[in-house]
Design an enzyme around this catalytic site. Sequence first.
Site, mmCIF file in Angstrom:
data_model
loop_
_atom_site.group_PDB
_atom_site.id
_atom_site.type_symbol
_atom_site.label_atom_id
_atom_site.label_comp_id
_atom_site.label_asym_id
_atom_site.label_seq_id
_atom_site.Cartn_x
_atom_site.Cartn_y
_atom_site.Cartn_z
ATOM 1 N N ILE A 119 -5.867 -7.064 -14.579
ATOM 2 C CA ILE A 119 -6.349 -5.932 -15.385
ATOM 3 C C ILE A 119 -5.409 -4.745 -15.227
ATOM 4 C CG2 ILE A 119 -8.217 -4.203 -15.574
ATOM 5 C CD1 ILE A 119 -10.208 -6.486 -15.236
ATOM 6 N N ILE A 137 -0.965 -10.802 -0.789
ATOM 7 C CA ILE A 137 -2.073 -11.121 -1.712
ATOM 8 C C ILE A 137 -1.632 -11.814 -3.005
ATOM 9 C CG2 ILE A 137 -3.403 -9.128 -0.893
ATOM 10 C CD1 ILE A 137 -2.867 -8.103 -3.925
ATOM 11 N N ALA A 148 -5.488 -6.442 5.487
ATOM 12 C CA ALA A 148 -4.023 -6.542 5.347
ATOM 13 C C ALA A 148 -3.647 -7.984 5.069
ATOM 14 C CB ALA A 148 -3.351 -6.056 6.625
ATOM 15 N N TYR A 153 -1.459 -19.225 -0.857
ATOM 16 C CA TYR A 153 -2.311 -18.048 -0.580
ATOM 17 C C TYR A 153 -3.740 -18.493 -0.268
ATOM 18 C CZ TYR A 153 -5.280 -14.000 -1.705
ATOM 19 O OH TYR A 153 -6.238 -13.016 -1.678
ATOM 20 N N ILE A 159 0.655 -13.478 -21.134
ATOM 21 C CA ILE A 159 -0.475 -14.357 -20.841
ATOM 22 C C ILE A 159 0.102 -15.708 -20.445
ATOM 23 C CG2 ILE A 159 -2.410 -15.593 -21.902
ATOM 24 C CD1 ILE A 159 -3.042 -13.084 -23.449
ATOM 25 N N PHE A 160 -0.192 -16.130 -19.226
ATOM 26 C CA PHE A 160 0.320 -17.420 -18.752
ATOM 27 C C PHE A 160 -0.676 -18.499 -19.147
ATOM 28 C CE2 PHE A 160 2.135 -14.119 -16.081
ATOM 29 C CZ PHE A 160 3.483 -14.414 -16.190
ATOM 30 N N ARG A 203 1.464 -20.805 -14.667
ATOM 31 C CA ARG A 203 2.204 -20.722 -13.404
ATOM 32 C C ARG A 203 1.577 -21.644 -12.359
ATOM 33 N NH1 ARG A 203 2.196 -14.327 -12.374
ATOM 34 N NH2 ARG A 203 -0.019 -14.784 -12.421
ATOM 35 N N GLY A 222 0.842 -1.204 0.000
ATOM 36 C CA GLY A 222 0.000 0.000 0.000
ATOM 37 C C GLY A 222 0.874 1.249 0.000
HETATM 38 N N1 LIG Z 1 -7.285 -7.756 -5.365
HETATM 39 C C1 LIG Z 1 -8.027 -8.833 -5.504
HETATM 40 O O1 LIG Z 1 -8.335 -9.270 -6.623
HETATM 41 C C2 LIG Z 1 -8.541 -9.569 -4.286
HETATM 42 C C3 LIG Z 1 -9.459 -10.614 -4.481
HETATM 43 C C4 LIG Z 1 -9.959 -11.284 -3.383
HETATM 44 C C5 LIG Z 1 -9.564 -10.935 -2.112
HETATM 45 N N2 LIG Z 1 -8.664 -9.914 -1.944
HETATM 46 C C6 LIG Z 1 -8.263 -9.559 -0.573
HETATM 47 O O2 LIG Z 1 -8.505 -8.175 -0.387
HETATM 48 C C7 LIG Z 1 -7.571 -7.653 0.551
HETATM 49 C C8 LIG Z 1 -6.957 -6.383 0.012
HETATM 50 O O3 LIG Z 1 -6.245 -6.680 -1.177
HETATM 51 P P1 LIG Z 1 -5.738 -5.563 -2.193
HETATM 52 O O4 LIG Z 1 -5.997 -6.076 -3.551
HETATM 53 O O5 LIG Z 1 -6.252 -4.258 -1.782
HETATM 54 O O6 LIG Z 1 -4.168 -5.663 -1.977
HETATM 55 P P2 LIG Z 1 -3.104 -4.555 -1.551
HETATM 56 O O7 LIG Z 1 -1.762 -5.236 -1.581
HETATM 57 O O8 LIG Z 1 -3.290 -3.329 -2.333
HETATM 58 O O9 LIG Z 1 -3.528 -4.277 -0.045
HETATM 59 C C9 LIG Z 1 -3.025 -4.996 1.052
HETATM 60 C C10 LIG Z 1 -2.602 -3.968 2.085
HETATM 61 O O10 LIG Z 1 -2.130 -4.657 3.241
HETATM 62 C C11 LIG Z 1 -0.919 -4.042 3.657
HETATM 63 N N3 LIG Z 1 -0.128 -5.057 4.347
HETATM 64 C C12 LIG Z 1 0.446 -6.153 3.811
HETATM 65 N N4 LIG Z 1 1.100 -6.840 4.758
HETATM 66 C C13 LIG Z 1 0.909 -6.164 5.916
HETATM 67 C C14 LIG Z 1 1.344 -6.382 7.243
HETATM 68 N N5 LIG Z 1 2.116 -7.434 7.569
HETATM 69 N N6 LIG Z 1 0.968 -5.505 8.199
HETATM 70 C C15 LIG Z 1 0.202 -4.416 7.885
HETATM 71 N N7 LIG Z 1 -0.223 -4.162 6.640
HETATM 72 C C16 LIG Z 1 0.121 -5.037 5.668
HETATM 73 C C17 LIG Z 1 -0.263 -3.548 2.386
HETATM 74 O O11 LIG Z 1 0.697 -2.520 2.600
HETATM 75 C C18 LIG Z 1 -1.461 -3.063 1.602
HETATM 76 O O12 LIG Z 1 -1.758 -1.722 1.895
HETATM 77 C C19 LIG Z 1 -6.580 -8.758 0.845
HETATM 78 O O13 LIG Z 1 -6.928 -9.366 2.065
HETATM 79 C C20 LIG Z 1 -6.782 -9.744 -0.293
HETATM 80 O O14 LIG Z 1 -6.479 -11.065 0.096
HETATM 81 C C21 LIG Z 1 -8.142 -9.213 -2.999
#
Ligand SMILES: NC(=O)c1ccc[n+]([C@@H]2O[C@H](COP(=O)([O-])OP(=O)(O)OC[C@H]3O[C@@H](n4cnc5c(N)ncnc54)[C@H](O)[C@@H]3O)[C@@H](O)[C@H]2O)c1
Length: 308
Positions: free
Chosen positions: A187, A78, A75, A143, A202-203, A267, A36
Amino acid sequence: MECLVTGGAGFLGSHLIERLLQDNHSVVCLDDFSTGTKRNLDNVKNQIKIVEGDIRDPNIIKETVRNIDYIFHLAAQISVNRSVREPRFDASVNIEGTINLLEAIANCSVKRFIYVSTGGAIYGEPTVIPASENTKELPISPYGISKLVGEKYLQWFHNIYGLLYTIIRPANIYGPRQDPLGEAGVISIFLGRIKNNEPIEIFGDGKDTRDYVYVKDITEICVRAMNSSHVGIFNAGTGKQTNLLELVNIIEHVTKLDVYKKFCNPRPGDVNHIALDSKKAYEKLGWKSTTDLTTGMNKTWDWFLSDQ
Ligand SMILES: NC(=O)c1ccc[n+]([C@@H]2O[C@H](COP(=O)([O-])OP(=O)(O)OC[C@H]3O[C@@H](n4cnc5c(N)ncnc54)[C@H](O)[C@@H]3O)[C@@H](O)[C@H]2O)c1
């Protein structure tokens, strides 16, 4: 209400914070800024409290959860790909970090714990698509495993301490602010490369399918979960499978650019086909995704053109 958003400086977290502020909630954002960014919080930084810290540090968490009513736990590590390379690291963030939070609030007055899990990686390769919440969870990546274990700990804390919870299992989320240089979010990665005139990778053969759901639709289900008394698991997707070649066609239509494709080996850890049945979210929370892929893609591309 006092809301804690872990991972609030990330892609989804920063949109969720905006949504919570719209409803006049107070927000604390806990983030270690590993993926983030402070920039993601530019719009809201004067309206929220930002705690820079790691969810693996129990002391920071104990301090942060004091007086919190609702926890949105986002958090996480991901990236499926990174989880395959570094399963221990993935588990330390996604499992240990989740347990730290749950332990810190076990005897507090938290009204609800909203856990953003994954619908895209938790079911593995389901035989029936779209997959409902009754589909057996058979993740094929570390994951997917670590997010499922986080759910199980949350349910255990519910059973023992009565902690109310909602588990949201989103499909593949996309939209403005998703990191084009990150390892997740096809995307955003594609649009970033296309904007720089680079070929996309493209995997596999391009026939793999995903269920793409727009970020604002996911913030909406998070808020509905907060306002509902229902305890349980909710898929959050569109129900529709789109393969990578179809996705590229939509991107070409939206960007009006030709896309150069490079085909690479599949992958390990990536599923072949997934889409989510979200009828339960409609029945219990009145939620369904309302943004079609072309509309969401246009909004995302506009952001790329204006912001990058
Ligand atoms: N993006 C997707 O397609 C998707 C799909 C399904 C679920 N999710 C879930 O949604 C949530 C948010 O994902 P996102 O896409 O916004 O990803 P992102 O990486 O943008 O957000 C994750 C955030 O968590 C913070 N973070 C990571 N490790 C940390 C730690 N140890 N301590 C404190 N902060 C920490 C990162 O700095 C980041 O700001 C996640 O839990 C992810 O598993 C995402």
